[in-house]
Enzyme design. Structure first.
Site, PDB file in Angstrom:
ATOM      1  N   ASN A 149      -4.220  11.823  -2.891  1.00  0.00           N
ATOM      2  CA  ASN A 149      -3.641  10.675  -3.602  1.00  0.00           C
ATOM      3  C   ASN A 149      -3.471  11.020  -5.074  1.00  0.00           C
ATOM      4  O   ASN A 149      -3.879  12.086  -5.524  1.00  0.00           O
ATOM      5  CB  ASN A 149      -4.488   9.416  -3.391  1.00  0.00           C
ATOM      6  CG  ASN A 149      -5.879   9.565  -3.979  1.00  0.00           C
ATOM      7  OD1 ASN A 149      -6.047   9.629  -5.181  1.00  0.00           O
ATOM      8  ND2 ASN A 149      -6.888   9.641  -3.110  1.00  0.00           N
ATOM      9  N   ASP A 194      -9.456   7.112   2.690  1.00  0.00           N
ATOM     10  CA  ASP A 194     -10.071   6.258   3.710  1.00  0.00           C
ATOM     11  C   ASP A 194     -10.075   6.918   5.081  1.00  0.00           C
ATOM     12  O   ASP A 194     -10.871   6.580   5.945  1.00  0.00           O
ATOM     13  CB  ASP A 194      -9.321   4.919   3.787  1.00  0.00           C
ATOM     14  CG  ASP A 194      -9.533   4.094   2.526  1.00  0.00           C
ATOM     15  OD1 ASP A 194     -10.690   3.958   2.097  1.00  0.00           O
ATOM     16  OD2 ASP A 194      -8.538   3.614   1.945  1.00  0.00           O
ATOM     17  N   LYS A 224      -3.141  28.225   9.522  1.00  0.00           N
ATOM     18  CA  LYS A 224      -1.975  27.472   9.082  1.00  0.00           C
ATOM     19  C   LYS A 224      -1.121  27.068  10.294  1.00  0.00           C
ATOM     20  O   LYS A 224      -0.711  27.927  11.086  1.00  0.00           O
ATOM     21  CB  LYS A 224      -1.143  28.320   8.116  1.00  0.00           C
ATOM     22  CG  LYS A 224      -0.011  27.528   7.519  1.00  0.00           C
ATOM     23  CD  LYS A 224       0.837  28.336   6.573  1.00  0.00           C
ATOM     24  CE  LYS A 224       2.040  27.503   6.192  1.00  0.00           C
ATOM     25  NZ  LYS A 224       3.186  28.298   5.840  1.00  0.00           N
ATOM     26  N   PHE A 260     -14.999  -0.225  -7.663  1.00  0.00           N
ATOM     27  CA  PHE A 260     -13.710  -0.587  -8.243  1.00  0.00           C
ATOM     28  C   PHE A 260     -12.809  -1.168  -7.158  1.00  0.00           C
ATOM     29  O   PHE A 260     -12.945  -0.825  -5.982  1.00  0.00           O
ATOM     30  CB  PHE A 260     -13.026   0.647  -8.859  1.00  0.00           C
ATOM     31  CG  PHE A 260     -13.526   0.955 -10.244  1.00  0.00           C
ATOM     32  CD1 PHE A 260     -14.801   1.465 -10.432  1.00  0.00           C
ATOM     33  CD2 PHE A 260     -12.723   0.719 -11.351  1.00  0.00           C
ATOM     34  CE1 PHE A 260     -15.280   1.736 -11.701  1.00  0.00           C
ATOM     35  CE2 PHE A 260     -13.191   0.986 -12.631  1.00  0.00           C
ATOM     36  CZ  PHE A 260     -14.464   1.500 -12.805  1.00  0.00           C
ATOM     37  N   LYS A 284     -14.504  -8.035  -1.572  1.00  0.00           N
ATOM     38  CA  LYS A 284     -14.942  -6.633  -1.563  1.00  0.00           C
ATOM     39  C   LYS A 284     -16.393  -6.525  -2.031  1.00  0.00           C
ATOM     40  O   LYS A 284     -17.175  -5.750  -1.483  1.00  0.00           O
ATOM     41  CB  LYS A 284     -14.018  -5.819  -2.476  1.00  0.00           C
ATOM     42  CG  LYS A 284     -13.962  -4.358  -2.131  1.00  0.00           C
ATOM     43  CD  LYS A 284     -12.765  -3.653  -2.757  1.00  0.00           C
ATOM     44  CE  LYS A 284     -11.493  -3.876  -1.945  1.00  0.00           C
ATOM     45  NZ  LYS A 284     -10.335  -3.220  -2.509  1.00  0.00           N
ATOM     46  N   LYS A 322     -18.979  -4.847   0.481  1.00  0.00           N
ATOM     47  CA  LYS A 322     -19.585  -3.542   0.167  1.00  0.00           C
ATOM     48  C   LYS A 322     -21.060  -3.685  -0.208  1.00  0.00           C
ATOM     49  O   LYS A 322     -21.794  -2.711  -0.206  1.00  0.00           O
ATOM     50  CB  LYS A 322     -18.840  -2.890  -0.999  1.00  0.00           C
ATOM     51  CG  LYS A 322     -17.340  -2.776  -0.782  1.00  0.00           C
ATOM     52  CD  LYS A 322     -16.919  -1.391  -0.396  1.00  0.00           C
ATOM     53  CE  LYS A 322     -15.405  -1.284  -0.336  1.00  0.00           C
ATOM     54  NZ  LYS A 322     -14.959   0.071  -0.084  1.00  0.00           N
TER      55      LYS A 322
HETATM   56  N1  CTP Z   1     -14.828   3.795  -1.894  1.00  0.00           N
HETATM   57  C1  CTP Z   1     -15.796   4.707  -1.550  1.00  0.00           C
HETATM   58  N2  CTP Z   1     -15.664   5.447  -0.415  1.00  0.00           N
HETATM   59  C2  CTP Z   1     -14.600   5.296   0.388  1.00  0.00           C
HETATM   60  C3  CTP Z   1     -13.599   4.372   0.053  1.00  0.00           C
HETATM   61  C4  CTP Z   1     -13.753   3.635  -1.107  1.00  0.00           C
HETATM   62  O1  CTP Z   1     -16.776   4.858  -2.294  1.00  0.00           O
HETATM   63  N3  CTP Z   1     -14.512   6.037   1.481  1.00  0.00           N
HETATM   64  C5  CTP Z   1     -15.006   3.008  -3.114  1.00  0.00           C
HETATM   65  C6  CTP Z   1     -14.081   3.358  -4.249  1.00  0.00           C
HETATM   66  O2  CTP Z   1     -14.636   4.368  -5.073  1.00  0.00           O
HETATM   67  C7  CTP Z   1     -13.964   2.036  -4.969  1.00  0.00           C
HETATM   68  C8  CTP Z   1     -13.982   1.031  -3.845  1.00  0.00           C
HETATM   69  O3  CTP Z   1     -14.698   1.672  -2.801  1.00  0.00           O
HETATM   70  O4  CTP Z   1     -15.081   1.784  -5.789  1.00  0.00           O
HETATM   71  C9  CTP Z   1     -12.604   0.684  -3.387  1.00  0.00           C
HETATM   72  O5  CTP Z   1     -12.702   0.036  -2.182  1.00  0.00           O
HETATM   73  P1  CTP Z   1     -11.649   0.174  -1.004  1.00  0.00           P
HETATM   74  O6  CTP Z   1     -12.180  -0.514   0.158  1.00  0.00           O
HETATM   75  O7  CTP Z   1     -11.216   1.576  -0.776  1.00  0.00           O
HETATM   76  O8  CTP Z   1     -10.508  -0.604  -1.636  1.00  0.00           O
HETATM   77  P2  CTP Z   1      -9.019  -0.261  -1.717  1.00  0.00           P
HETATM   78  O9  CTP Z   1      -8.793   1.222  -1.892  1.00  0.00           O
HETATM   79  O10 CTP Z   1      -8.491  -1.120  -2.776  1.00  0.00           O
HETATM   80  O11 CTP Z   1      -8.516  -0.591  -0.276  1.00  0.00           O
HETATM   81  P3  CTP Z   1      -8.389  -1.970   0.515  1.00  0.00           P
HETATM   82  O12 CTP Z   1      -8.182  -3.056  -0.502  1.00  0.00           O
HETATM   83  O13 CTP Z   1      -7.241  -1.706   1.379  1.00  0.00           O
HETATM   84  O14 CTP Z   1      -9.679  -2.132   1.257  1.00  0.00           O
END
Ligand code: CTP
Length: 423
Positions: A235, A304, A314, A349, A363, A367
């Site tokens: 990304n 994700d 390859k 974040f 979130k 989390k």
């Molecule tokens: N994060 C993490 N590990 C992952 C995915 C996310 O630690 N495998 C953390 C990121 O560092 C950030 C937060 O989770 O602090 C973001 O949450 P996430 O669920 O990934 O949110 P978005 O990317 O915004 O996705 P969505 O809103 O679609 O859930």
């Protein structure tokens, strides 16, 4: 596709200068030695400093602003009525002065020295220098013709500035650009960088250190998930936010371990950096560091999903399947660390384009962390890779919306609130 292997080694590197992260305003005046300012900027960055540049119109005849824009990642400040370091800041010269932990004039001409001595503020550079708060150290590295250097007026100005606490990296004797031989040659770049770092060390003494004695682990940057030895899923995260937080946490007295995905940000001074590539490596590193930490800040843009079966060779289009890749979920590092955090503080974040507060609150609950820094990425001043962010801090106690700020300012605000959460 960019080449990347899945064999990334975990590399722990500690920067060798035990210095708090610092903001250095480099002021470039119009002399032939102006090109050497670019090397000074690099030297300061290598020591972990965040550098911004302001230059006079004359300096621009010797070196273009594009050089400094590219080196620093900040727009070079040139005119009083032009956009400065931060887009849409109408008083960028004042902002730059307030931002600086130290200012360095390199090269300083006789004219600039005279102006600074007299407090003349007739362009962006001199105005920023006059606007420097009294406790911000100013270092001047002169370079000029030997007769200009010896001129009574120049010597009197140097004396006046020295009596006010301004320090100098005095010029050397040698063959000058004009053909004369004598004093006036810019001091060696390494000496100027060293002197600036020494000034910074002095100026940082005695600042409040709300995270003293605390160990903070920060995840930053993107992750790359290998498809085969040369292809990956990644990304566009620049890592800027996580690195700014690392610098802010060190300045607040914390021991900081930065678990960084593949990105090109320079390591802030005093930070222990652990380089990782994949989400799995980032999780393993963050988990192991968190065992001994008081705070975790998950600022990384972790993939994700990761390919379920990365190939060890390859893949060939046509002969092997490349139009269908099975993916599996990665570990949610933020959720996993929050699950057994005890009384430690964990911050995450959320990048949202709509329903910012509601989504971020959900979130926070999902989390299980203590705070979510919600970022409205639908705004032009808050997108991926931008210098500024518009964030809202969300905790169980409520939400606090901040105005548009640089990432450095957001990092400072965040660190302050984390210190309060620990208390
Ligand atoms: N994060 C993490 N590990 C992952 C995915 C996310 O630690 N495998 C953390 C990121 O560092 C950030 C937060 O989770 O602090 C973001 O949450 P996430 O669920 O990934 O949110 P978005 O990317 O915004 O996705 P969505 O809103 O679609 O859930």
């Amino acid at each position: 596709m960019p080449i990347e292997t899945d064999e990334a080694k975990t590399d722990v590197a500690k920067t060798d200068v035990a210095l708090e992260p610092a903001h250095v305003l480099v002021a470039v005046a119009g002399g032939i030695a102006a090109y050497k300012a670019a090397e000074v900027v690099r030297g300061l960055q290598k020591a972990g400093c965040d550098v911004r540049v302001t230059m006079t119109a004359e300096a621009e005849k010797f070196v273009g602003t594009a050089t400094f824009d590219a080196l620093t990642g900040h727009t070079t400040l040139t005119g009083l009525f032009e956009t400065g370091h931060d887009a849409d800041d109408p008083i960028a010269h004042i902002t730059a002065a307030g931002w600086a932990d130290a200012a360095l004039v390199v090269p300083a001409t006789a004219n600039i020295i005279a102006k600074v001595a007299c407090g003349i503020a007739d362009d962006a550079l001199t105005t920023a220098l006059v606007a420097l708060p009294a406790d911000v150290p100013l270092l001047i590295a002169p370079a000029m013709n030997v007769h200009m250097w010896r001129a009574a007026a120049t010597q009197a100005n140097l004396k006046m500035l020295a009596s006010r606490g301004v320090r100098f990296v005095y010029p050397e004797t040698g063959r000058l650009a004009c053909g004369d031989v004598g004093e006036g040659k810019l001091a060696p770049v390494e000496q100027i960088v060293e002197e600036a770092l020494a000034q910074l060390r002095r100026s940082h003494a005695g600042r409040p250190q709300p995270l003293a004695g605390k160990h903070v682990v920060i995840t930053a940057g993107p992750t790359h998930e290998a498809i085969d030895p040369v292809r990956f899923i990644g990304n566009r995260s620049s890592g800027k936010m996580g690195f700014a937080i690392a610098a802010a946490a060190v300045a607040a007295g914390a021991e900081v371990t930065l678990v960084a995905g593949p990105c090109t940000q320079p390591t802030p001074a005093g930070v222990t950096r652990v380089d990782v590539v994949s989400a799995a490596q980032m999780y393993a590193a963050a988990r192991s560091v968190f065992a001994d930490a008081d705070v975790a800040i998950c600022a990384a843009a972790v993939a994700d999903y990761t390919p379920a079966h990365p190939a060890d060779h390859k893949l060939k289009k046509g002969r092997e399947e490349l139009d269908h890749i099975d993916l599996v979920r990665t570990t949610d590092i933020l959720a996993a660390l929050s699950a057994d955090k005890g009384d430690r503080v964990v911050v995450g974040f959320a990048a949202e384009t709509n329903d910012l507060i509601a989504n971020a609150q959900a979130k926070l609950a999902r989390k299980g962390c203590d705070m979510i820094v919600a970022n409205d990425v639908s705004r032009a001043d808050s997108t991926f890779g931008s210098e500024t962010d518009r964030v809202t801090f969300i905790t169980a106690a409520g939400s606090e919306e901040l105005p548009t700020m640089t990432k450095t300012q957001v990092a400072d605000e965040l660190v302050e609130r984390i210190a309060r959460l620990i208390r």
